[in-house]
Write a protein that holds these residues in place. Structure first.
Motif, short mmCIF file in Angstrom:
data_model
loop_
_atom_site.label_atom_id
_atom_site.label_comp_id
_atom_site.label_asym_id
_atom_site.label_seq_id
_atom_site.Cartn_x
_atom_site.Cartn_y
_atom_site.Cartn_z
N ALA A 36 9.82 -18.94 -16.91
CA ALA A 36 10.12 -19.48 -15.86
C ALA A 36 11.31 -19.29 -15.29
CB ALA A 36 9.33 -20.61 -15.47
N GLU A 37 12.48 -19.31 -16.37
CA GLU A 37 13.93 -19.42 -16.13
C GLU A 37 14.17 -17.93 -15.76
OE1 GLU A 37 15.90 -21.49 -19.29
OE2 GLU A 37 14.04 -21.81 -20.33
N LEU A 38 14.19 -17.61 -14.37
CA LEU A 38 14.70 -16.26 -14.26
C LEU A 38 15.92 -15.64 -14.51
CD1 LEU A 38 12.83 -16.16 -10.43
CD2 LEU A 38 11.98 -15.22 -12.67
N GLU A 39 16.97 -16.77 -14.78
CA GLU A 39 18.05 -16.27 -15.36
C GLU A 39 18.28 -15.56 -16.57
OE1 GLU A 39 20.65 -15.47 -12.86
OE2 GLU A 39 19.03 -16.13 -11.60
N ARG A 40 17.52 -16.03 -17.49
CA ARG A 40 17.14 -15.63 -18.84
C ARG A 40 16.35 -14.30 -18.83
NH1 ARG A 40 14.51 -19.70 -22.59
NH2 ARG A 40 15.05 -18.01 -24.30
N VAL A 41 15.43 -14.32 -17.89
CA VAL A 41 14.84 -12.85 -17.56
C VAL A 41 15.66 -11.77 -16.98
CG1 VAL A 41 12.87 -11.72 -16.24
CG2 VAL A 41 12.68 -14.10 -16.85
N ARG A 42 16.72 -12.46 -16.16
CA ARG A 42 17.75 -11.49 -15.43
C ARG A 42 18.51 -10.92 -16.67
NH1 ARG A 42 19.50 -10.88 -10.76
NH2 ARG A 42 18.61 -13.00 -9.91
N ALA A 43 18.88 -11.80 -17.50
CA ALA A 43 19.77 -11.24 -18.74
C ALA A 43 19.12 -9.85 -19.30
CB ALA A 43 19.97 -12.41 -19.58
N CYS A 44 17.85 -10.19 -19.77
CA CYS A 44 17.11 -8.96 -20.22
C CYS A 44 17.19 -7.57 -19.42
CB CYS A 44 15.65 -9.16 -20.64
SG CYS A 44 15.19 -10.55 -21.53
N PHE A 45 17.00 -7.84 -18.22
CA PHE A 45 17.00 -6.77 -17.17
C PHE A 45 18.54 -6.07 -17.09
CE2 PHE A 45 13.08 -8.56 -15.02
CZ PHE A 45 12.37 -8.10 -15.92
N ARG A 46 19.50 -6.89 -17.04
CA ARG A 46 20.66 -6.53 -17.07
C ARG A 46 21.24 -5.88 -18.27
NH1 ARG A 46 24.70 -11.04 -14.48
NH2 ARG A 46 23.52 -10.39 -12.85
N LEU A 47 20.63 -6.34 -19.38
CA LEU A 47 21.05 -5.79 -20.67
C LEU A 47 20.47 -4.24 -20.89
CD1 LEU A 47 21.61 -5.73 -23.67
CD2 LEU A 47 19.57 -6.69 -24.32
N LEU A 48 19.40 -4.17 -20.31
CA LEU A 48 18.91 -2.80 -20.06
C LEU A 48 19.70 -1.64 -19.23
CD1 LEU A 48 16.04 -1.21 -21.19
CD2 LEU A 48 15.36 -1.36 -18.91
N ARG A 49 20.27 -2.32 -18.14
CA ARG A 49 21.05 -1.67 -17.42
C ARG A 49 22.43 -1.19 -18.09
NH1 ARG A 49 23.09 -3.85 -11.76
NH2 ARG A 49 24.16 -5.00 -13.27
N ASP A 50 22.83 -2.13 -19.00
CA ASP A 50 23.96 -2.12 -19.66
C ASP A 50 24.09 -1.02 -20.84
OD1 ASP A 50 25.46 -3.81 -18.51
OD2 ASP A 50 25.30 -5.41 -19.95
N ILE A 51 22.57 -0.83 -21.30
CA ILE A 51 22.23 0.25 -22.17
C ILE A 51 22.24 1.40 -21.60
CG2 ILE A 51 20.66 0.81 -23.85
CD1 ILE A 51 19.96 -2.18 -24.40
N GLN A 52 21.54 1.65 -20.43
CA GLN A 52 21.38 2.83 -19.66
C GLN A 52 22.85 3.28 -19.56
OE1 GLN A 52 21.04 2.08 -15.37
NE2 GLN A 52 19.70 4.11 -15.16
N GLN A 53 23.92 2.82 -18.94
CA GLN A 53 25.18 3.08 -18.85
C GLN A 53 26.00 3.48 -19.99
OE1 GLN A 53 26.89 -0.37 -16.50
NE2 GLN A 53 25.92 0.47 -14.70
N LYS A 54 25.79 2.66 -21.27
CA LYS A 54 26.43 3.38 -22.35
C LYS A 54 25.86 4.54 -22.75
CE LYS A 54 27.80 -1.07 -24.44
NZ LYS A 54 26.90 -2.28 -24.45
#
Ligand SMILES: *Cc1c(COP(=O)(O)O)cnc(C)c1O
Length: 245
Positions: free
Chosen positions: A172-190
């Motif tokens: 329910a902590e959306l900021e922790r969920v967001r961190a997962c999605f942001r990580l995926l985008r970082d990996i995409q860029q790498k």
């Protein structure tokens, strides 16, 4: 009739949620595909959504792809596979018109898929599944191994890498969920920066019924929605992610 109206009503709500999330993040709704996660949903209910114009579906189990294959074959749609795929089910799965395996998570699986596809003279799109929440219960490649995994999979000529997929944290902590999605985008860029031959990184499949807004804000191009359209399922999700059960 009531059933039909409910599904269509629910799709309209999801559509609005997608549009609002796009507005908030300066994106256009055309950039975000809605994939209907149809595990446990009978073919006749899936058809309501297909006939309404939402034609991208995803199953978790080969058994269900098989079970609904006949009933769905005359209703135009596109099918992805989004569950944990066992190597001994590859042959069966490839009998059906699945265009993308979103859950590619091991080199051994890639190798076996490639071999089968080579025999058939076919190719298939794949997304690399990344375990962004670092939970043992979730499938997917460890984020630190993602670049190497992309390199290895890129060597298989019959697999076309189109991007990444993740499930993310259930919280329910959306900021922790967001961190997962942001990580995926970082990996995409790498991975993009590595410029690996034959590797496309356009697609980010992330976000489900409870967190699609956050996923869209972080760059999702595919959101996978089940419960919010078809209603609650009776088994816990872990059941559908594990082909062995
Ligand atoms: C079930 C499932 C979804 C959809 O989840 P909901 O919470 O029902 O929207 C998305 N992705 C995968 C891999 C799933 O198994």
């Amino acid at each position: 009739m009531e059933n039909k109206d409910t599904i269509i009503h629910n799709i309209e709500i999801i559509k609005k949620r997608i549009i609002r999330a796009c507005e908030k993040s300066n994106r256009t709704p055309e950039e975000v595909k809605l994939l209907l996660a149809t595990k446990t949903v009978p073919a006749e209910r899936i058809k309501i959504a297909l006939n309404y114009g939402y034609t991208l579906i995803g199953e978790n189990r080969v058994q269900e792809v098989k079970g609904k294959g006949d009933e769905l074959k005359d209703t135009p749609h596109q099918q992805h596979f989004i569950g944990h795929l066992q190597t001994n089910k590859i042959k069966d799965l490839l009998k059906y018109p699945v265009t993308c395996i979103e859950s590619l998570d091991r080199v051994g699986l890639a190798e076996r898929l490639d071999k089968r596809l080579a025999n058939k003279g076919k190719t298939i799109d794949v997304l690399l599944q990344i375990n962004t929440s670092n939970e043992e219960s979730k499938f997917g490649v460890h984020p630190g191994d993602a670049i190497e995994f992309a390199r290895q999979v890129a060597q298989f000529q019959h697999l076309k890498i189109k991007g990444l997929m993740t499930i993310g944290l259930f919280s329910a902590e959306l900021e922790r969920v967001r961190a997962c999605f942001r990580l995926l985008r970082d990996i995409q860029q790498k991975i993009q920066q590595e410029d690996i031959s034959g590797v496309e990184m356009k697609e980010l499949s992330m976000g489900m019924s409870g967190d699609l807004e956050v996923a869209i804000e972080e760059g999702a191009t595919i959101v996978r929605v089940g419960t919010a359209i078809f209603g609650e399922r009776i088994y816990p999700d872990s059941y559908y992610w594990n082909e062995e059960k």
